[in-house]
Write a protein that holds these residues in place. Structure first.
Motif, PDB file in Angstrom:
ATOM      1  N   ILE A  50       0.830  -1.209   0.000  1.00 26.62           N
ATOM      2  CA  ILE A  50       0.000   0.000   0.000  1.00 26.62           C
ATOM      3  C   ILE A  50       0.863   1.257   0.000  1.00 26.62           C
ATOM      4  CG2 ILE A  50      -1.736   1.287   1.313  1.00 26.62           C
ATOM      5  CD1 ILE A  50      -2.831  -1.199  -0.013  1.00 26.62           C
ATOM      6  N   ARG A  51       1.981   1.215   0.683  1.00 23.91           N
ATOM      7  CA  ARG A  51       2.825   2.403   0.783  1.00 23.91           C
ATOM      8  C   ARG A  51       3.386   2.847  -0.572  1.00 23.91           C
ATOM      9  NH1 ARG A  51       7.029   2.367   5.710  1.00 23.91           N
ATOM     10  NH2 ARG A  51       7.516   4.311   4.627  1.00 23.91           N
ATOM     11  N   LYS A  52       3.365   1.983  -1.567  1.00 18.20           N
ATOM     12  CA  LYS A  52       3.885   2.334  -2.890  1.00 18.20           C
ATOM     13  C   LYS A  52       2.833   2.972  -3.794  1.00 18.20           C
ATOM     14  CE  LYS A  52       6.973  -1.639  -2.445  1.00 18.20           C
ATOM     15  NZ  LYS A  52       7.279  -3.009  -2.925  1.00 18.20           N
ATOM     16  N   PHE A  53       1.579   3.008  -3.329  1.00 23.46           N
ATOM     17  CA  PHE A  53       0.523   3.576  -4.163  1.00 23.46           C
ATOM     18  C   PHE A  53       0.675   5.094  -4.233  1.00 23.46           C
ATOM     19  CE2 PHE A  53      -2.902   0.040  -3.627  1.00 23.46           C
ATOM     20  CZ  PHE A  53      -2.061  -0.824  -4.293  1.00 23.46           C
ATOM     21  N   LYS A  54       0.435   5.635  -5.437  1.00 26.40           N
ATOM     22  CA  LYS A  54       0.521   7.082  -5.641  1.00 26.40           C
ATOM     23  C   LYS A  54      -0.728   7.572  -6.366  1.00 26.40           C
ATOM     24  CE  LYS A  54       5.588   7.123  -6.141  1.00 26.40           C
ATOM     25  NZ  LYS A  54       6.724   7.523  -7.021  1.00 26.40           N
ATOM     26  N   THR A  55      -0.992   8.853  -6.173  1.00 26.68           N
ATOM     27  CA  THR A  55      -2.073   9.491  -6.910  1.00 26.68           C
ATOM     28  C   THR A  55      -1.582   9.852  -8.312  1.00 26.68           C
ATOM     29  OG1 THR A  55      -1.454  11.675  -6.067  1.00 26.68           O
ATOM     30  CG2 THR A  55      -3.048  10.408  -4.781  1.00 26.68           C
ATOM     31  N   ALA A  56      -2.478  10.412  -9.121  1.00 31.96           N
ATOM     32  CA  ALA A  56      -2.116  10.762 -10.502  1.00 31.96           C
ATOM     33  C   ALA A  56      -1.011  11.807 -10.561  1.00 31.96           C
ATOM     34  CB  ALA A  56      -3.358  11.265 -11.244  1.00 31.96           C
ATOM     35  N   ASP A  57      -0.928  12.677  -9.537  1.00 33.52           N
ATOM     36  CA  ASP A  57       0.116  13.712  -9.532  1.00 33.52           C
ATOM     37  C   ASP A  57       1.388  13.259  -8.838  1.00 33.52           C
ATOM     38  OD1 ASP A  57      -0.853  13.619  -7.015  1.00 33.52           O
ATOM     39  OD2 ASP A  57      -1.384  15.735  -6.854  1.00 33.52           O
ATOM     40  N   GLY A  58       1.488  11.979  -8.477  1.00 34.72           N
ATOM     41  CA  GLY A  58       2.719  11.440  -7.911  1.00 34.72           C
ATOM     42  C   GLY A  58       2.810  11.460  -6.399  1.00 34.72           C
ATOM     43  N   ALA A  59       1.770  11.899  -5.701  1.00 36.98           N
ATOM     44  CA  ALA A  59       1.804  11.942  -4.231  1.00 36.98           C
ATOM     45  C   ALA A  59       1.454  10.565  -3.667  1.00 36.98           C
ATOM     46  CB  ALA A  59       0.830  12.990  -3.700  1.00 36.98           C
ATOM     47  N   PHE A  60       2.133  10.172  -2.613  1.00 36.53           N
ATOM     48  CA  PHE A  60       1.864   8.889  -1.969  1.00 36.53           C
ATOM     49  C   PHE A  60       0.545   8.960  -1.197  1.00 36.53           C
ATOM     50  CE2 PHE A  60       6.457   8.437  -2.555  1.00 36.53           C
ATOM     51  CZ  PHE A  60       6.530   7.130  -3.026  1.00 36.53           C
ATOM     52  N   LEU A  61      -0.233   7.869  -1.255  1.00 34.74           N
ATOM     53  CA  LEU A  61      -1.464   7.794  -0.465  1.00 34.74           C
ATOM     54  C   LEU A  61      -1.157   7.669   1.020  1.00 34.74           C
ATOM     55  CD1 LEU A  61      -3.714   5.371  -2.566  1.00 34.74           C
ATOM     56  CD2 LEU A  61      -3.648   7.864  -2.618  1.00 34.74           C
ATOM     57  N   TRP A  62      -0.098   6.944   1.330  1.00 36.82           N
ATOM     58  CA  TRP A  62       0.307   6.743   2.725  1.00 36.82           C
ATOM     59  C   TRP A  62       1.162   7.914   3.173  1.00 36.82           C
ATOM     60  CZ3 TRP A  62       5.062   6.333   5.122  1.00 36.82           C
ATOM     61  CH2 TRP A  62       5.083   5.820   6.405  1.00 36.82           C
ATOM     62  N   GLN A  63       0.883   8.437   4.356  1.00 39.38           N
ATOM     63  CA  GLN A  63       1.628   9.561   4.898  1.00 39.38           C
ATOM     64  C   GLN A  63       2.132   9.201   6.287  1.00 39.38           C
ATOM     65  OE1 GLN A  63       2.372  12.486   3.329  1.00 39.38           O
ATOM     66  NE2 GLN A  63       1.343  11.695   1.491  1.00 39.38           N
ATOM     67  N   ALA A  64       3.419   9.449   6.510  1.00 36.09           N
ATOM     68  CA  ALA A  64       4.009   9.149   7.820  1.00 36.09           C
ATOM     69  C   ALA A  64       3.530  10.165   8.855  1.00 36.09           C
ATOM     70  CB  ALA A  64       5.532   9.181   7.722  1.00 36.09           C
ATOM     71  N   GLY A  65       3.286   9.686  10.078  1.00 33.20           N
ATOM     72  CA  GLY A  65       2.939  10.580  11.179  1.00 33.20           C
ATOM     73  C   GLY A  65       4.203  11.187  11.761  1.00 33.20           C
ATOM     74  N   LEU A  66       4.600  12.344  11.234  1.00 37.35           N
ATOM     75  CA  LEU A  66       5.884  12.932  11.620  1.00 37.35           C
ATOM     76  C   LEU A  66       5.842  13.519  13.025  1.00 37.35           C
ATOM     77  CD1 LEU A  66       6.820  14.692   8.249  1.00 37.35           C
ATOM     78  CD2 LEU A  66       7.520  12.449   9.079  1.00 37.35           C
ATOM     79  N   ALA A  67       4.700  14.049  13.431  1.00 38.73           N
ATOM     80  CA  ALA A  67       4.595  14.633  14.767  1.00 38.73           C
ATOM     81  C   ALA A  67       4.496  13.523  15.809  1.00 38.73           C
ATOM     82  CB  ALA A  67       3.386  15.554  14.858  1.00 38.73           C
ATOM     83  N   GLU A  68       5.054  13.786  16.988  1.00 40.16           N
ATOM     84  CA  GLU A  68       5.040  12.792  18.065  1.00 40.16           C
ATOM     85  C   GLU A  68       3.607  12.500  18.496  1.00 40.16           C
ATOM     86  OE1 GLU A  68       6.924  12.068  22.523  1.00 40.16           O
ATOM     87  OE2 GLU A  68       7.315  13.928  21.426  1.00 40.16           O
ATOM     88  N   GLY A  69       3.288  11.227  18.599  1.00 43.65           N
ATOM     89  CA  GLY A  69       1.959  10.819  19.021  1.00 43.65           C
ATOM     90  C   GLY A  69       0.944  10.723  17.898  1.00 43.65           C
ATOM     91  N   ARG A  70       1.317  11.121  16.680  1.00 45.21           N
ATOM     92  CA  ARG A  70       0.386  11.033  15.560  1.00 45.21           C
ATOM     93  C   ARG A  70       0.680   9.774  14.746  1.00 45.21           C
ATOM     94  NH1 ARG A  70      -0.779  16.272  12.142  1.00 45.21           N
ATOM     95  NH2 ARG A  70      -2.344  14.762  11.431  1.00 45.21           N
ATOM     96  N   PRO A  71      -0.355   8.973  14.416  1.00 45.50           N
ATOM     97  CA  PRO A  71      -0.121   7.723  13.678  1.00 45.50           C
ATOM     98  C   PRO A  71       0.088   7.990  12.190  1.00 45.50           C
ATOM     99  CG  PRO A  71      -2.458   8.007  14.087  1.00 45.50           C
ATOM    100  CD  PRO A  71      -1.767   9.167  14.776  1.00 45.50           C
TER     101      PRO A  71
END
Length: 412
Positions: free
Chosen positions: A312-333
């Motif tokens: 799933i992490r390799k899936f991208k939208t038509a403009d090249g953005a990944f569907l999966w997003q890392a929770g960069l802030a502490e405590g965010r999934p």
């Protein structure tokens, strides 16, 4: 005139200026000298207070430093059962002290019986509430489904809940209008299948005799880890026979919410056997999200194992953005399409007809019922020289709202 002294000059000036003469008299008066002396005494007193305050400040800083150093040291246990940190001791409750130092370390069950009223027929004793709370917190942290499901505590082995489905048992009327009859709702009784969850960690008697060994934290961590491993598999794929009924073992149907029997989960197909369709595979995930009613999407999560997530992490939208997003802030999934992703390794890998991805509001859709007390039986005989701690707890689980959980099926 030339022989006039300075005093004579001053006296003459004072005589010619009455105001200066009055000021000079005030300066030479005893009352003025007394005031000057009092002011000097007050100044000396203030200086002494400042010096004393500086000394107390240094003592306070030294004390805080000692407390910080002591808090950083590992906790020990004294012979009388007190937890010691540095040179200060923090006393436990009597029940907790007897349980840890009397029963866990030395096996003195006679002392424990005085406060434990929950001994089961299989033997053992209910752990104090403080230790049981630690086990509960650790379970929530490491058990993926427990962290997102609805957990209720029960005082007995069984739990039952009535839910309604079908019908409309409410309506709108004016203040003086009659109350028309509403549709008759249907009632269903939810009784989650339960089983006895057990763990059996072991420690040597030498470890238990060591005052530096934190047996309380060790035992809570071992029990929570083994419980989490067993219940994680049951909440996903449990058969319901002497264990919880997992949400993947519920009946499934491709019909919508208004056309499925109560308790049946809806499945969305990927369009290809054993994988995603070759064209726009991310569209199936969007269909899965929007098959859930808007009211349940608030608080909904994706559930899958790590191998599925890697795809799933390799899936991208038509403009090249990944569907999966890392929770960069502490405590965010981490998120997928804006919803949290929960990794549950007991979810199946992608295969023909597999139900490898779930999406839903598990707090509304899946119920975990457990008896609040954890029982522990100390066993120093089975595997000498090790002491086993046989811990048991009754836990049940079942889908309670089949509209709140959707499944993605890898089939055409």
């Amino acid at each position: 005139m030339d022989n006039m002294t300075e005093n004579d000059t001053a006296n003459g000036a004072a005589a010619s200026d009455p105001l200066a003469a009055s000021f000079d008299a005030i300066l030479k008066s005893e009352e003025h000298e007394a005031r000057i002396s009092a002011v000097e005494s007050n100044v000396d007193g203030i200086k002494a207070d400042v010096t004393s305050l500086q000394g107390e400040t240094r003592q306070l800083k030294d004390g805080l430093a000692r407390i910080a150093n002591a808090a950083a040291r590992p906790a020990l246990s004294t012979s009388n059962g007190e937890a010691v940190t540095g040179t200060k001791s923090m006393s436990r409750s009597p029940a907790r002290q007897q349980f840890v130092d009397g029963y866990l370390r030395r096996g003195q069950s006679g002392e424990v019986k005085s406060f434990s009223a929950n001994s089961g027929p299989e033997g053992g004793f209910a752990v104090p509430q403080e230790i049981d709370a630690v086990i509960g917190r650790l379970l929530t942290d490491i058990s993926p489904i427990r962290a997102i499901a609805n957990v209720v505590q029960t005082g007995s082995a069984g739990y039952r809940k009535l839910v309604t489905h079908g019908g409309t048992p409410s309506g709108w009327v004016s203040e003086t209008a009659g109350r028309p009859e509403t549709d008759t709702p249907e009632f269903a009784e939810i009784a989650p299948p339960t089983g006895e969850l057990y763990a059996n960690p072991a420690a040597s008697q030498a470890m238990l005799d060591d005052a530096a060994f934190d047996v309380e934290s060790w035992l809570a961590g071992e029990i929570a880890e083994e419980f989490a491993r067993a219940e994680g598999a049951a909440f996903v794929g449990g058969t319901g026979n002497n264990q919880p009924a997992g949400f993947l073992t519920a009946p499934v149907s491709a019909n919508g919410d208004d056309a499925r029997p109560f308790g049946t989960l809806q499945v969305i197909g990927t369009g290809a056997d054993g994988g995603f369709s070759a064209v726009n595979p991310e569209d199936r995930l969007i269909d899965l999200v929007h098959s859930l009613k808007p009211g349940y999407r608030q608080g909904a999560s994706f559930v899958m194992n790590s191998s599925t997530l890697a795809i799933i992490r390799k899936f991208k939208t038509a403009d090249g953005a990944f569907l999966w997003q890392a929770g960069l802030a502490e405590g965010r999934p981490d998120t997928l399409l804006g919803y949290p992703v929960v990794e549950a390794e007991d979810m199946p890998d992608i295969a023909d007809d597999s139900l490898s991805i779930a999406f839903g509001n598990f707090r509304a859709g899946y119920l975990i019922a457990e008896r609040s007390a954890t029982n522990i039986l100390r066993d120093p005989f089975t595997n000498k020289p090790f002491v086993h701690f046989y811990a048991t707890k009754r836990v049940g689980g079942q889908v309670v709202n089949s509209e709140a959980i959707k499944l993605l099926q890898f089939s055409a």
